[in-house]
Enzyme design. Structure first.
Site, PDB file in Angstrom:
ATOM      1  CE1 TYR A 179      20.793  -5.981 -29.702  1.00  0.00           C
ATOM      2  CE2 TYR A 179      21.289  -8.177 -28.873  1.00  0.00           C
ATOM      3  CZ  TYR A 179      20.366  -7.202 -29.198  1.00  0.00           C
ATOM      4  OH  TYR A 179      19.035  -7.448 -29.041  1.00  0.00           O
ATOM      5  CG  ASN A 206      25.045 -14.178 -38.097  1.00  0.00           C
ATOM      6  OD1 ASN A 206      25.616 -14.101 -37.014  1.00  0.00           O
ATOM      7  ND2 ASN A 206      23.752 -14.418 -38.205  1.00  0.00           N
ATOM      8  CD  GLU A 251      14.219  -9.032 -19.355  1.00  0.00           C
ATOM      9  OE1 GLU A 251      14.830  -9.560 -20.299  1.00  0.00           O
ATOM     10  OE2 GLU A 251      14.071  -7.804 -19.241  1.00  0.00           O
TER      11      GLU A 251
HETATM   12  P1  FAD Z   1      24.715 -12.068 -29.833  1.00  0.00           P
HETATM   13  O1  FAD Z   1      23.916 -10.827 -29.925  1.00  0.00           O
HETATM   14  O2  FAD Z   1      24.135 -13.209 -29.106  1.00  0.00           O
HETATM   15  O3  FAD Z   1      25.104 -12.508 -31.302  1.00  0.00           O
HETATM   16  C1  FAD Z   1      25.950 -13.575 -31.625  1.00  0.00           C
HETATM   17  C2  FAD Z   1      25.807 -13.821 -33.116  1.00  0.00           C
HETATM   18  O4  FAD Z   1      26.765 -14.808 -33.516  1.00  0.00           O
HETATM   19  C3  FAD Z   1      24.435 -14.371 -33.513  1.00  0.00           C
HETATM   20  O5  FAD Z   1      23.975 -13.703 -34.649  1.00  0.00           O
HETATM   21  C4  FAD Z   1      24.706 -15.843 -33.827  1.00  0.00           C
HETATM   22  O6  FAD Z   1      23.844 -16.378 -34.813  1.00  0.00           O
HETATM   23  C5  FAD Z   1      26.137 -15.764 -34.346  1.00  0.00           C
HETATM   24  N1  FAD Z   1      26.876 -17.017 -34.223  1.00  0.00           N
HETATM   25  C6  FAD Z   1      27.013 -17.781 -33.113  1.00  0.00           C
HETATM   26  N2  FAD Z   1      27.784 -18.849 -33.382  1.00  0.00           N
HETATM   27  C7  FAD Z   1      28.131 -18.755 -34.685  1.00  0.00           C
HETATM   28  C8  FAD Z   1      28.942 -19.559 -35.543  1.00  0.00           C
HETATM   29  N3  FAD Z   1      29.534 -20.676 -35.109  1.00  0.00           N
HETATM   30  N4  FAD Z   1      29.099 -19.154 -36.829  1.00  0.00           N
HETATM   31  C9  FAD Z   1      28.507 -18.024 -37.284  1.00  0.00           C
HETATM   32  N5  FAD Z   1      27.750 -17.235 -36.511  1.00  0.00           N
HETATM   33  C10 FAD Z   1      27.560 -17.587 -35.235  1.00  0.00           C
HETATM   34  N6  FAD Z   1      21.449  -7.327 -22.434  1.00  0.00           N
HETATM   35  C11 FAD Z   1      21.143  -6.032 -22.242  1.00  0.00           C
HETATM   36  O7  FAD Z   1      22.053  -5.171 -22.275  1.00  0.00           O
HETATM   37  N7  FAD Z   1      19.866  -5.622 -22.024  1.00  0.00           N
HETATM   38  C12 FAD Z   1      18.828  -6.473 -22.013  1.00  0.00           C
HETATM   39  O8  FAD Z   1      17.678  -6.069 -21.804  1.00  0.00           O
HETATM   40  C13 FAD Z   1      19.098  -7.860 -22.227  1.00  0.00           C
HETATM   41  N8  FAD Z   1      18.086  -8.735 -22.264  1.00  0.00           N
HETATM   42  C14 FAD Z   1      18.352 -10.049 -22.540  1.00  0.00           C
HETATM   43  C15 FAD Z   1      17.271 -10.928 -22.635  1.00  0.00           C
HETATM   44  C16 FAD Z   1      17.496 -12.258 -22.922  1.00  0.00           C
HETATM   45  C17 FAD Z   1      16.320 -13.185 -23.016  1.00  0.00           C
HETATM   46  C18 FAD Z   1      18.824 -12.724 -23.122  1.00  0.00           C
HETATM   47  C19 FAD Z   1      19.066 -14.175 -23.464  1.00  0.00           C
HETATM   48  C20 FAD Z   1      19.905 -11.863 -23.028  1.00  0.00           C
HETATM   49  C21 FAD Z   1      19.678 -10.508 -22.747  1.00  0.00           C
HETATM   50  N9  FAD Z   1      20.724  -9.582 -22.658  1.00  0.00           N
HETATM   51  C22 FAD Z   1      20.456  -8.262 -22.441  1.00  0.00           C
HETATM   52  C23 FAD Z   1      22.109 -10.002 -22.903  1.00  0.00           C
HETATM   53  C24 FAD Z   1      22.461  -9.731 -24.376  1.00  0.00           C
HETATM   54  O9  FAD Z   1      21.485 -10.285 -25.214  1.00  0.00           O
HETATM   55  C25 FAD Z   1      23.827 -10.268 -24.751  1.00  0.00           C
HETATM   56  O10 FAD Z   1      24.788  -9.789 -23.852  1.00  0.00           O
HETATM   57  C26 FAD Z   1      24.156  -9.824 -26.176  1.00  0.00           C
HETATM   58  O11 FAD Z   1      23.271 -10.431 -27.089  1.00  0.00           O
HETATM   59  C27 FAD Z   1      25.590 -10.157 -26.544  1.00  0.00           C
HETATM   60  O12 FAD Z   1      25.864  -9.694 -27.832  1.00  0.00           O
HETATM   61  P2  FAD Z   1      26.892 -10.445 -28.765  1.00  0.00           P
HETATM   62  O13 FAD Z   1      27.106  -9.581 -29.944  1.00  0.00           O
HETATM   63  O14 FAD Z   1      28.076 -10.887 -27.977  1.00  0.00           O
HETATM   64  O15 FAD Z   1      26.160 -11.787 -29.175  1.00  0.00           O
HETATM   65  P1  NAD Z   2      22.965 -14.850 -14.937  1.00  0.00           P
HETATM   66  O1  NAD Z   2      24.288 -15.468 -14.768  1.00  0.00           O
HETATM   67  O2  NAD Z   2      22.845 -13.389 -14.770  1.00  0.00           O
HETATM   68  O3  NAD Z   2      21.913 -15.535 -13.961  1.00  0.00           O
HETATM   69  C1  NAD Z   2      21.871 -16.921 -13.788  1.00  0.00           C
HETATM   70  C2  NAD Z   2      21.196 -17.260 -12.472  1.00  0.00           C
HETATM   71  O4  NAD Z   2      21.123 -18.678 -12.367  1.00  0.00           O
HETATM   72  C3  NAD Z   2      21.992 -16.756 -11.262  1.00  0.00           C
HETATM   73  O5  NAD Z   2      21.117 -16.059 -10.420  1.00  0.00           O
HETATM   74  C4  NAD Z   2      22.520 -18.034 -10.637  1.00  0.00           C
HETATM   75  O6  NAD Z   2      22.641 -17.951  -9.227  1.00  0.00           O
HETATM   76  C5  NAD Z   2      21.446 -19.042 -11.052  1.00  0.00           C
HETATM   77  N1  NAD Z   2      21.927 -20.430 -11.028  1.00  0.00           N
HETATM   78  C6  NAD Z   2      23.146 -20.891 -11.424  1.00  0.00           C
HETATM   79  N2  NAD Z   2      23.230 -22.229 -11.209  1.00  0.00           N
HETATM   80  C7  NAD Z   2      22.031 -22.620 -10.714  1.00  0.00           C
HETATM   81  C8  NAD Z   2      21.501 -23.872 -10.320  1.00  0.00           C
HETATM   82  N3  NAD Z   2      22.215 -24.989 -10.370  1.00  0.00           N
HETATM   83  N4  NAD Z   2      20.233 -23.923  -9.875  1.00  0.00           N
HETATM   84  C9  NAD Z   2      19.484 -22.787  -9.812  1.00  0.00           C
HETATM   85  N5  NAD Z   2      19.940 -21.582 -10.148  1.00  0.00           N
HETATM   86  C10 NAD Z   2      21.194 -21.490 -10.616  1.00  0.00           C
HETATM   87  O7  NAD Z   2      22.454 -15.309 -16.398  1.00  0.00           O
HETATM   88  P2  NAD Z   2      21.282 -14.723 -17.303  1.00  0.00           P
HETATM   89  O8  NAD Z   2      20.101 -14.345 -16.493  1.00  0.00           O
HETATM   90  O9  NAD Z   2      21.105 -15.679 -18.408  1.00  0.00           O
HETATM   91  O10 NAD Z   2      21.910 -13.392 -17.882  1.00  0.00           O
HETATM   92  C11 NAD Z   2      23.036 -13.459 -18.765  1.00  0.00           C
HETATM   93  C12 NAD Z   2      23.533 -12.049 -19.035  1.00  0.00           C
HETATM   94  O11 NAD Z   2      22.567 -11.328 -19.785  1.00  0.00           O
HETATM   95  C13 NAD Z   2      23.757 -11.248 -17.755  1.00  0.00           C
HETATM   96  O12 NAD Z   2      24.878 -10.455 -17.914  1.00  0.00           O
HETATM   97  C14 NAD Z   2      22.538 -10.386 -17.658  1.00  0.00           C
HETATM   98  O13 NAD Z   2      22.806  -9.157 -16.992  1.00  0.00           O
HETATM   99  C15 NAD Z   2      22.184 -10.149 -19.108  1.00  0.00           C
HETATM  100  N6  NAD Z   2      20.733  -9.930 -19.229  1.00  0.00           N
HETATM  101  C16 NAD Z   2      20.295  -8.663 -19.038  1.00  0.00           C
HETATM  102  C17 NAD Z   2      18.937  -8.409 -19.092  1.00  0.00           C
HETATM  103  C18 NAD Z   2      18.453  -7.000 -18.878  1.00  0.00           C
HETATM  104  O14 NAD Z   2      19.252  -6.087 -18.732  1.00  0.00           O
HETATM  105  N7  NAD Z   2      17.144  -6.759 -18.866  1.00  0.00           N
HETATM  106  C19 NAD Z   2      18.033  -9.455 -19.363  1.00  0.00           C
HETATM  107  C20 NAD Z   2      18.529 -10.751 -19.541  1.00  0.00           C
HETATM  108  C21 NAD Z   2      19.888 -10.961 -19.465  1.00  0.00           C
END
Ligand code: FAD
Ligand code: NAD
Length: 396
Positions: A13, A37, A169
């Site tokens: 992103y 990437n 989620e």
């Molecule tokens: P990313 O989007 O993760 O991108 C990193 C990029 O770097 C990737 O393309 C990867 O392939 C590349 N890369 C990594 N290592 C290397 C390397 N060594 N060489 C070359 N390329 C590399 N946030 C929200 O705001 N709203 C949400 O609803 C939300 N939902 C989420 C749901 C899930 C399941 C997860 C896991 C996270 C969610 N998050 C959400 C958090 C959000 O996805 C991250 O904060 C966001 O993706 C971070 O963006 P970024 O650009 O730092 O990294």
């Molecule tokens: P997080 O750090 O938000 O949550 C991790 C959870 O794991 C915490 O509640 C923590 O207490 C728990 N935990 C840690 N150690 C543990 C252990 N030993 N045993 C059991 N539980 C343990 O991490 P995440 O959910 O992966 O989210 C990462 C980031 O991505 C956050 O900033 C989150 O806000 C964002 N995100 C946002 C959305 C959304 O906006 N819809 C969705 C997914 C992720």
């Protein structure tokens, strides 16, 4: 002066947003922009809980990077970054290639934080890329198939470690997928167990208690068992050991216990907290006017709470927009603008038709929140790839 070289690492992103905005703002000869990437596609990290559970095709969650680029302005290099050499202003790739820069943008995202918990790296899955979620999805199906032959209950016991937003989620999607799998594999649904295990005294620690209760009610009804105030102490080939001594046998442990910045940043010698660099208001790594960090690798403090903002796509996208503007200003001799997050809220899905969210001060639940989640997901498509990306990938 020769044309400045801007090197962007990571097309997530933060990195991709920087690139697509730069290509709009700069003229052809103003900068040499390169985006590197690991894969030749961008994936929607925020959607990955869906293909992980199997409720969405992984291909729907990715797009070819060159389809989003004006390749006459931004050169794309498919490559894995292995090292950043700050002094030499050089980046090394796994292929042996090395790239130089005048300005470096690090947008390499995050990796799972395992807090040194024994066995997690070896035995748990994590939701972090298209490849990792394909593996989870295939593994879950394999467990159902194998259960038919062996009838071992641990094959259909699914453990999700961590009830933050990712964990919540994912169990929402998994509880939607289980009835389909039970039908497909002729399995009695009562055999399937989904545990979401959380160390803190509540799921979604720090989130609004009314919304948390709603989420727990919905997910419990869908078959999720929560264990709160119960840290996972160890992960073994047999399952997990909890801090209270309980052992749960399971062939599937998905770790959603938190993230840290990409190790490449730490290995480059930047000072970090959980792998994240406390950047200045212009997203510089401190002491490095030529290095900027966006997304999960950048740590910024919320002055109202004096705590770091959680790493989110929302912030990564806004940082990309700000940084593209600032790089343009740098090249043209203009003023830099500090990055100030404009948080719109948080909405988390609980599976089909269900979600919770805080939009401004307003709490939203159920189908309203689920609709809002789709609006947010489609909006980020629009931000990254305009109408044509929305038309290709829209969530209806
Ligand atoms: P990313 O989007 O993760 O991108 C990193 C990029 O770097 C990737 O393309 C990867 O392939 C590349 N890369 C990594 N290592 C290397 C390397 N060594 N060489 C070359 N390329 C590399 N946030 C929200 O705001 N709203 C949400 O609803 C939300 N939902 C989420 C749901 C899930 C399941 C997860 C896991 C996270 C969610 N998050 C959400 C958090 C959000 O996805 C991250 O904060 C966001 O993706 C971070 O963006 P970024 O650009 O730092 O990294
Ligand atoms: P997080 O750090 O938000 O949550 C991790 C959870 O794991 C915490 O509640 C923590 O207490 C728990 N935990 C840690 N150690 C543990 C252990 N030993 N045993 C059991 N539980 C343990 O991490 P995440 O959910 O992966 O989210 C990462 C980031 O991505 C956050 O900033 C989150 O806000 C964002 N995100 C946002 C959305 C959304 O906006 N819809 C969705 C997914 C992720």
């Amino acid at each position: 002066m020769s044309t400045p070289k801007i090197l962007i690492l990571g097309a997530g992103y933060g990195g991709l947003m920087t690139a697509v905005r730069l290509q709009k703002q700069l003229n052809y000869n103003e900068a040499e922009i390169t985006l590197v990437n690991k894969h030749d596609y961008h994936y929607f990290t925020t959607w990955l809980h869906e293909p992980a559970a199997g409720t969405k095709d992984p291909d729907q969650c990715r797009v070819e990077i060159v389809d989003l680029l004006d390749t006459s302005k931004v050169k794309f290099v498919k490559g894995t970054v292995t090292e950043i050499k700050r002094e030499e202003k050089q980046v090394l790739l796994q292929s042996g290639e090395s790239l130089t820069y005048d300005y470096l943008v690090i947008g390499l995202g995050s990796e799972p934080e395992t807090f040194g918990i024994q066995g997690l790296k070896e035995h748990a899955f994590s939701i972090r890329s298209i490849n990792s979620v394909r593996e989870i999805r295939e593994h879950i199906e394999y467990c159902f198939a194998k259960y038919k032959m062996e009838k071992r209950p641990e094959l259909l016991t699914f453990i999700v470690g961590g009830a933050g937003f990712t964990g919540i989620e994912f169990v929402g999607e998994l509880s939607d997928r289980v009835p389909e799998l039970c039908k497909e594999f002729d399995v009695d649904p009562s055999v399937v167990k989904i545990y979401n295990i959380e160390a803190a005294p509540t799921v979604l620690p720090g989130f609004d208690p009314e919304l948390v209760n709603y989420a727990m009610e919905v997910l419990s009804r869908k078959g999720v068992t929560f264990k709160i105030s119960t840290p996972i102490k160890e992960c073994t080939p047999e399952g997990v050991v909890l801090a209270d001594g309980e052992e749960i046998n399971s062939t599937t442990v998905v770790w959603t216990g938190g993230v840290r910045g990409n190790a490449i940043i730490e290995n480059a010698g930047f000072e970090t907290m959980r792998g994240r660099v406390k950047v200045d208001p212009y997203l510089h790594a401190p002491g490095h006017e030529d290095v900027f960090i966006v997304g999960d690798g950048a740590l910024i403090i919320n002055e109202e709470t004096d705590r770091p903002y959680p790493p989110t796509a929302q912030i990564a996208i806004q940082q990309g927009e700000n940084l593209a503007q600032n790089l343009t200003a740098l090249i043209r001799g203009g003023e830099l603008k500090p990055f100030v997050p404009a948080l719109k809220g948080t909405v988390a899905s609980l599976g089909k038709g269900e979600a919770i969210g805080l939009v401004g001060d307003k709490k939203i639940f159920g189908s309203t929140a689920a609709l809002m989640k789709k609006v947010i997901d489609n909006r980020s498509l629009y931000m990254l790839g305009g109408l044509s990306l929305v038309l290709k990938k829209v969530k209806l």
